[in-house]
Design an enzyme around this catalytic site. Structure first.
Site, PDB file in Angstrom:
ATOM      1  CB  THR A   1      -0.906   0.017   1.251  1.00 14.80           C
ATOM      2  OG1 THR A   1      -1.561   1.276   1.364  1.00 14.80           O
ATOM      3  CG2 THR A   1      -0.087  -0.191   2.524  1.00 14.80           C
ATOM      4  CG  ASP A   2      -1.056   4.988  -1.039  1.00 14.85           C
ATOM      5  OD1 ASP A   2      -1.636   4.367  -0.126  1.00 14.85           O
ATOM      6  OD2 ASP A   2      -1.618   5.863  -1.720  1.00 14.85           O
ATOM      7  CD  GLU A   3      -3.375   3.602   4.470  1.00 14.37           C
ATOM      8  OE1 GLU A   3      -3.240   3.777   5.692  1.00 14.37           O
ATOM      9  OE2 GLU A   3      -4.413   3.161   3.949  1.00 14.37           O
TER      10      GLU A   3
ATOM     11  CE  LYS B   1       0.303  -4.631   3.085  1.00 16.66           C
ATOM     12  NZ  LYS B   1       0.073  -6.011   2.542  1.00 16.66           N
TER      13      LYS B   1
ATOM     14  CE1 TYR C   1      -3.029  -2.417   5.836  1.00 19.32           C
ATOM     15  CE2 TYR C   1      -3.252  -0.072   5.381  1.00 19.32           C
ATOM     16  CZ  TYR C   1      -3.134  -1.375   4.931  1.00 19.32           C
ATOM     17  OH  TYR C   1      -3.128  -1.653   3.590  1.00 19.32           O
TER      18      TYR C   1
END
Length: 337
Positions: A138-140, A167, A163
């Site tokens: 993810t870009d997060e 990741k 979260y």
């Protein structure tokens, strides 16, 4: 015929990908491994549940013995790893499951693949010489952006929620297995997906669902948080390209180049619903309500997808204004309006 393990295939992106992948690749068998927690639903796979090249297995990627036995039984040639705890709000209230699933689960899959595919570091068994592990991220993991700038593959990691931290950790484990063992890995980091089959709790399904049920539509803070929105089928084409043609050890960012803030998203959806299913009195926009912001809420995400566009020839087909109409139409049917 190659056998591909797809983890988390009953979830939003995974289920869209499996249907797309089976249709476009007639030389593969797909085994879908999913624990069917709150985010997984076999209804997402109804159209292919009896497909001759598709098998569903219920199981937990955190159970190492189970994973080792599964790899031995099916002799997987490839892994495409979607399975993850991914709801940010849930990671704030219960972070332990995110660390367990996203970190330990990813390690278990990588290590099982290494043991099946390799004789020693940088030495593949002959029958697995083309085996690949594709990690979906993810870009997060990059944290938050100010009003300008874009995430690139060289952006430093700065996760701000349990979260995104989990990741980011899984991304680093994947990276380490390439540099230490020479395992053929690729990683894709995507922007916010939307489209059919997304869990009802996510932003866009929530807006549609609340609007149609004439409840308050909750928007965090002032609604100015910006995301780069990627239609899920565009994401699927990008994943397939990287899986097939991406360079081993590389990361590819997949983004829709569709920056929109949350209040725009809510108002746009309400405007479309006003046209398709008008209310007797007023507009769906009247239901928009601002609620207390969540802790650590990143202001802005936006991806520079030029690497996958220039090196692999990928391009998003949908802009937000076309993709959101298709999405709304799908949810109207789901909610049987």
């Amino acid at each position: 015929m190659n056998t591909v393990l797809i983890t988390g295939g009953a979830g939003f992106i995974g289920s869209n990908f499996i249907a797309y992948f089976l249709e476009n690749n007639t030389n593969v068998n797909v085994v879908n491994l999913d624990l069917l927690t709150y985010a997984g639903d076999l209804e997402n796979l109804k159209e292919i549940e009896n497909h001759e090249r598709y098998t569903f297995v219920k199981g937990d990627i955190c159970d190492r013995t189970f994973i080792d036995n599964l790899f031995q039984k099916h002799q997987f040639n490839h892994v495409i790893h979607f399975a993850a705890e991914s709801h940010v709000d849930n990671s704030i209230s219960g972070p332990e499951n995110f660390i367990k699933t996203n970190v330990l689960g990813t390690f278990n899959l990588l290590d099982a693949a290494r043991k099946l595919w390799m004789n020693a570091p940088n030495s593949y068994k002959k029958q697995f010489k083309n085996a690949r592990f594709h990690h979906i991220s993810t870009d997060e993991v990059y944290g938050t952006l100010s009003e300008t700038g874009l995430f690139t593959e060289k952006t430093s990691y700065a996760p701000n929620s349990p979260y995104s931290a989990s990741k980011a950790s899984s991304d680093m484990i994947v990276r380490s297995y390439f540099h230490t063992y020479g395992i053929n890995v690729v990683t894709t980091n995507c922007s916010n997906n939307y489209g059919p089959k997304q869990h009802n709790e996510k932003l866009i399904p929530t807006i549609i669902r609340k609007a149609l049920s004439e409840e308050n539509i909750p928007i965090y803070g002032n609604g100015k948080n910006i995301r780069d929105w990627l239609y899920v089928l565009d994401h699927c084409t990008g994943i397939e390209l990287v899986f097939k043609n991406g360079k081993a050890g590389e990361t590819y960012n997949i983004g829709g180049n569709n920056e929109r803030n949350n209040i725009y998203i809510a108002q746009k959806i309400c405007s479309i619903l006003d046209e398709i299913i008008p209310k007797q009195n007023g507009s769906y926009k009247d239901q928009i309500t601002f609620v207390k912001d969540r802790p650590g809420h990143d202001l802005r995400y936006a991806i520079d997808a030029s690497k996958i566009e220039n090196e692999l020839g990928w391009k998003a087909k949908e802009n937000f204004e076309t993709g959101i109409v298709k999405t709304i139409e799908w949810y109207i049917k789901k909610f049987k309006v």
